[in-house]
Design a protein around this motif. Structure first.
Motif, PDB file in Angstrom:
ATOM      1  N   THR A  24      -1.497   6.344  10.435  1.00 11.51           N
ATOM      2  CA  THR A  24      -1.880   5.517   9.277  1.00 11.51           C
ATOM      3  C   THR A  24      -2.919   4.475   9.633  1.00 11.51           C
TER       4      THR A  24
ATOM      5  N   LEU B  54      -6.214   8.026   3.943  1.00 14.53           N
ATOM      6  CA  LEU B  54      -4.818   7.773   4.247  1.00 14.53           C
ATOM      7  C   LEU B  54      -3.963   8.973   3.842  1.00 14.53           C
TER       8      LEU B  54
ATOM      9  N   ARG C 224      -0.546  10.707   2.296  1.00 17.63           N
ATOM     10  CA  ARG C 224       0.436  10.311   1.286  1.00 17.63           C
ATOM     11  C   ARG C 224       1.677   9.809   2.020  1.00 17.63           C
ATOM     12  N   TYR C 225       2.160   8.662   1.633  1.00 19.08           N
ATOM     13  CA  TYR C 225       3.272   8.063   2.367  1.00 19.08           C
ATOM     14  C   TYR C 225       4.507   8.963   2.331  1.00 19.08           C
TER      15      TYR C 225
ATOM     16  N   ARG D 288       0.840  -1.206   0.000  1.00 17.49           N
ATOM     17  CA  ARG D 288       0.000   0.000   0.000  1.00 17.49           C
ATOM     18  C   ARG D 288       0.875   1.255   0.000  1.00 17.49           C
ATOM     19  N   ALA D 289       1.965   1.231   0.742  1.00 19.59           N
ATOM     20  CA  ALA D 289       2.848   2.391   0.769  1.00 19.59           C
ATOM     21  C   ALA D 289       3.495   2.613  -0.597  1.00 19.59           C
TER      22      ALA D 289
ATOM     23  N   THR E  37       2.399   1.659  -3.504  1.00 20.16           N
ATOM     24  CA  THR E  37       1.385   2.059  -4.485  1.00 20.16           C
ATOM     25  C   THR E  37       0.971   3.503  -4.275  1.00 20.16           C
ATOM     26  N   SER E  38       0.930   3.942  -3.024  1.00 21.02           N
ATOM     27  CA  SER E  38       0.534   5.327  -2.746  1.00 21.02           C
ATOM     28  C   SER E  38       1.549   6.319  -3.281  1.00 21.02           C
TER      29      SER E  38
ATOM     30  N   ARG F 271      -2.319   0.898   8.504  1.00 20.10           N
ATOM     31  CA  ARG F 271      -2.472   0.452   7.119  1.00 20.10           C
ATOM     32  C   ARG F 271      -1.199   0.619   6.309  1.00 20.10           C
ATOM     33  N   MET F 272      -0.299   1.487   6.776  1.00 20.07           N
ATOM     34  CA  MET F 272       0.991   1.701   6.133  1.00 20.07           C
ATOM     35  C   MET F 272       2.038   1.874   7.231  1.00 20.07           C
TER      36      MET F 272
ATOM     37  N   ALA G 122      -4.921   9.416  -3.919  1.00 15.81           N
ATOM     38  CA  ALA G 122      -5.687   8.653  -2.929  1.00 15.81           C
ATOM     39  C   ALA G 122      -6.943   8.028  -3.517  1.00 15.81           C
TER      40      ALA G 122
ATOM     41  N   LEU H 190      -5.904   4.970  -5.383  1.00 12.36           N
ATOM     42  CA  LEU H 190      -5.342   3.945  -4.504  1.00 12.36           C
ATOM     43  C   LEU H 190      -6.441   3.047  -3.956  1.00 12.36           C
TER      44      LEU H 190
END
Length: 819
Positions: free
Chosen positions: A472, A225, A227-228, A198-199, A201-202, A475-476, A207, A210
């Protein structure tokens, strides 16, 4: 010339003779390790006479004077049939595979040393209750009695693999069984892989896109979420190339192989015979031998029978006369990745909410066969062990001058999971079983229960206590120096989801979302199923009452709800459109494929062509939709995600934007993508099989591959040690057979129900079960794969506690007496 010819003939004859003698010699030595089931033997560590009756499927029925002796017998039986498997798994969790297999397994050992699971298992022994410590000790004595027998009687080192690899064997210890449970927890955990994906892909998607490709399970509430890249600040990580090779010896793989399963129950009011019913089929990666081993234990509290894992002295899914239990992977989010910032002035320190602090460190020597030893420096922060950057590719989301730490419920010395497994077998009621489950720390499981009156489901495992302001939501990966990201202990067992005696009289789980609670009581954002649950619900509601046979029928159901949903969407503008095209043209082949799919009900039957056409189509479609947006990262999405395809073709929140190819000038529609993907699929089918569409058979592509972890790729030997079966089912059917997604064999069945059981408490001895291979791990044994054909055909064997029935067709009776 004649003389030369004669010498050549003699030389050839000599070579043939030597080869034959060598083969016979190897066979003789290997066959020495075949266990003898019909014998009487005096052993150390036993209190009284013990009897192991092997029924005609080679299921041991272990009858002893005390529980300690019965656990002794299980250890002895496991070591008889699965010694190589047990010793290899123990080395895996110890991080000592490279002592045997060399550089091949250095990365696996490095990760296992960093996780430190085996020392944690050793420290956990005193935390088990008295009964569990007794069981672990007795089981270890039973394993060691078999080792002593092998050494004293020169029984071929116990397994044929022992001749090929120099693997010294140490006595089995109680901690080894606890370590096996921790290893099981590792195999069933996929949250690290999911967080990293997920990180990564972000970093490439906004968002709103994603959430398309990594959708939430249906239900209210979508967590926004950050942005990483913005979350961590500083230099962005470099996206590393992913090695697609998966070593069968590795206990950690992608999230798609983290675990899946089905289990459901019916109350007496929904049963034709008036007794409760339960079906259970836990899913794990296929291997030869398989993960599961069938056994019956005659304990003082009553007989129990079902599925065990060699190395663990417990029936993990099974029944007694009073109680039945099944398990599914709970997908609990019990892991978090924390990004730790290093002190620029001292890399041995990391940032905390109150300043920099030194890592806790320890040196570990990794021995490698025929190579120099490797010295590892193990480090821990407050959040957990520091991970190697290549573990699940965490390095790709770790900025420069940072490291990644793992928080995981299983990383505790006070792990009483073994006590939960042992005490569950003695429970007589649903309430007692749920009470026993409180001791389970990891793996996180949904426990489905029935007794004579009640049915229930309870989630087992320790849930971390996160703050609601966690950046997060788990989730990340999150900054480990932010206080609100850190765990605050764990939630109470009462917070774990529970359902008991529902009004409808039926409950179950297919790895689907179980609760709709706000974070941090949410259990998880990532679930293992959004499709099978639809089919299960329909089959359960389709009958007023159920029987053992209807539960079996549901367990073996091969209809794909994903196919039924997606085909009308993606083919909406293609069905029966246009004039008939000339034979031999692409258009004609497309029309024939669409005509076949139009009459198909979604059944993924191994003898049908439609499952092949459908699977190739949606796979090609997802590839076309995501490749231009994700680039090389698209390789990580190896399986078609139904929710993603559905969002795109229903244009949920603008998701149809995926259909337009960014690099091309025209604006492509989703119908264009569907048509092009179908042509891609048909071209691939033609190149791979070269048959007419009507002649295709799904089972040829969807072959269950039970591969020997060590010898599976060795020429000649692989023909003996690997087990392959054509199978029905697919990624989204109740009889689930997860495809590999690999380029060379994308639909090979690599993950499914290694064990199936159906328990009928109206007539308990009519209950049935089966495993996917055989009881023995010895590839020269007739019990190595004998149950596999029954499993493939959807057949079962009796799951009876009737000792007379076991004796009537016994293949051997082993009598163990105290030495």
């Amino acid at each position: 010339m004649v003389l030369i010819f004669r010498w050549m003939v003699r030389l050839a004859g000599t070579l043939i003779a030597v080869s034959v003698l060598a083969v016979l010699g190897i066979y003789f030595l290997a066959s020495r390790s075949l266990p003898e089931y019909d014998k009487e033997l005096a052993v150390s560590g036993l209190d009284a006479r013990l009897e192991i009756v092997r029924d005609n499927a080679n299921v041991p029925h272990i009858l002893g004077a005390s529980d300690a002796d019965v656990f002794f017998g299980l250890g002895y039986a496991h070591a008889q049939d699965r010694l190589w498997q047990m010793m290899t798994l123990r080395r895996t969790v110890q991080g000592r595979l490279s002592e045997v297999f060399g550089t091949r397994t250095v990365e696996i050992d490095t990760v296992m040393r960093h996780l430190d699971l085996y020392p944690l298992a050793q420290a956990a022994v005193p935390y088990q209750d008295e009964r569990t410590q007794m069981a672990l000790s007795a089981y270890a004595r039973g394993v060691n009695a078999r080792l002593q027998e092998i050494n004293e009687n020169a029984l071929g080192r116990g397994a044929p693999e022992m001749f090929l690899f120099d693997m010294p064997i140490a006595p089995w210890q109680p901690a080894d069984s606890i370590a096996m449970i921790k290893l099981m927890a590792l195999r069933l955990s996929g949250q690290v892989d999911t967080e990293v994906l997920r990180a990564r892909t972000s970093l490439r998607l906004p968002a709103e896109r994603l959430i398309d490709i990594l959708p939430d399970a249906p239900g209210t509430g979508v967590v926004a979420l950050p942005r990483y890249a913005q979350l961590l600040g500083g230099e962005l990580p470099q996206l590393a190339a992913i090695d697609g090779e998966f070593d069968p010896l590795s206990p950690f793989g992608p999230a798609r192989l983290a675990g899946a399963s089905n289990a459901w129950a019916a109350a007496g009011s929904r049963s034709a015979a008036g007794g409760t019913l339960l079906a259970s089929d836990p899913h794990m990666g296929f291997s030869a031998p398989g993960a599961w081993y069938l056994a019956r234990l005659e304990l003082q509290s009553g007989g129990v029978i079902g599925a065990t894992i060699p190395g663990i002295p417990a029936v993990l899914s099974g029944r007694s006369d009073a109680l039945g239990w099944g398990i599914t992977a709970a997908y609990m989010d019990d892991q978090d990745l924390f990004i730790e910032q290093l002190n620029p002035e001292n890399s041995n320190e990391y940032r905390t909410p109150t300043g920099f602090k030194p890592f806790r460190t320890r040196q570990s020597i990794l021995q490698v066969a025929e190579e120099k030893p490797i010295t590892l420096t193990l480090r821990w922060s407050d959040n957990g062990p520091i991970l190697p950057p290549d573990f699940q590719d965490v390095g790709s989301v770790t900025p420069k001058d940072h490291v990644a730490a793992l928080g995981w419920s299983a990383l505790t010395t006070e792990d009483t999971s073994a006590s939960a497994a042992i005490n569950l077998m003695s429970a007589q009621t649903v309430d007692e079983a749920m009470q026993a489950g409180e001791a389970m720390i990891a793996p996180a499981l949904n426990l489905v229960l029935v007794d004579s009156r009640q049915i229930a489901m309870k989630t087992l495992g320790r849930m971390p206590r996160r703050q609601s302001s966690h950046q997060t939501k788990g989730r990340m990966p999150s900054p480990g120096w932010i206080a609100t990201n850190r765990w605050q202990g764990s939630l109470s067992y009462a917070a774990n989801p529970e359902s008991k005696n529902p009004i409808g009289g039926i409950l179950g789980n297919t790895n689907n979302k179980t609760v709709d609670r706000p974070f941090p009581l949410h259990v998880s954002y990532d679930w293992g199923d959004t499709q099978r649950i639809q089919r299960w619900t329909r089959l359960m509601q389709g009958r007023q009452v159920h029987t053992r046979d209807s539960f079996i029928e549901t367990q073996l159901d091969t209809v794909s709800p994903a196919a039924r949903t997606l085909l009308p969407l993606i083919g909406a503008e293609l069905w029966f459109t246009g004039e008939a095209a000339p034979e031999g043209t692409t258009e004609r082949r497309r029309q024939r494929a669409l005509a076949l799919l139009a009459d198909w009900n979604g059944e993924m039957n191994e003898h049908l062509p439609e499952p092949m056409i459908y699977s190739a189509w949606v796979r090609a479609l997802q590839e076309r939709l995501i490749r231009d947006d994700l680039g090389p990262l698209a390789d990580e999405f190896m399986h078609m995600e139904p929710l993603f395809i559905e969002r795109v073709f229903r244009d949920v929140d603008g998701a149809s934007a995926w259909c337009d190819v960014i690099q091309s000038a025209p604006v492509e529609s989703c119908s264009d993508m569907a048509r092009l993907a179908l042509d891609d699929a048909l071209l691939w089918i033609d190149e791979a099989y070269g048959l007419s569409l009507e002649s295709l058979q799904w089972g040829e592509a969807h072959e269950a591959a039970h591969i020997h972890p060590v010898l599976g790729n060795v020429p000649l030997l692989r023909s003996f040690v690997n087990i392959r079966q054509t199978t029905s089912g697919g990624d989204h059917t109740l009889m689930r057979g997860l495809s590999s997604g690999e380029v060379d064999a994308p639909y090979r069945n690599v993950h499914g129900a290694g064990y199936r059981g159906v328990y009928d408490f109206a007539d308990p001895d009519s209950s049935v079960f089966v495993i996917a291979t055989g009881q023995s791990g010895h590839f020269l044994s007739r019990y190595y794969d004998d149950l596999g054909e029954l499993w493939r055909r959807g057949e079962y064997i009796p799951m009876s506690l009737d000792t007379d029935l076991a004796r009537a067709a016994a293949v051997g009776v082993t009598i163990l007496t105290p030495k």
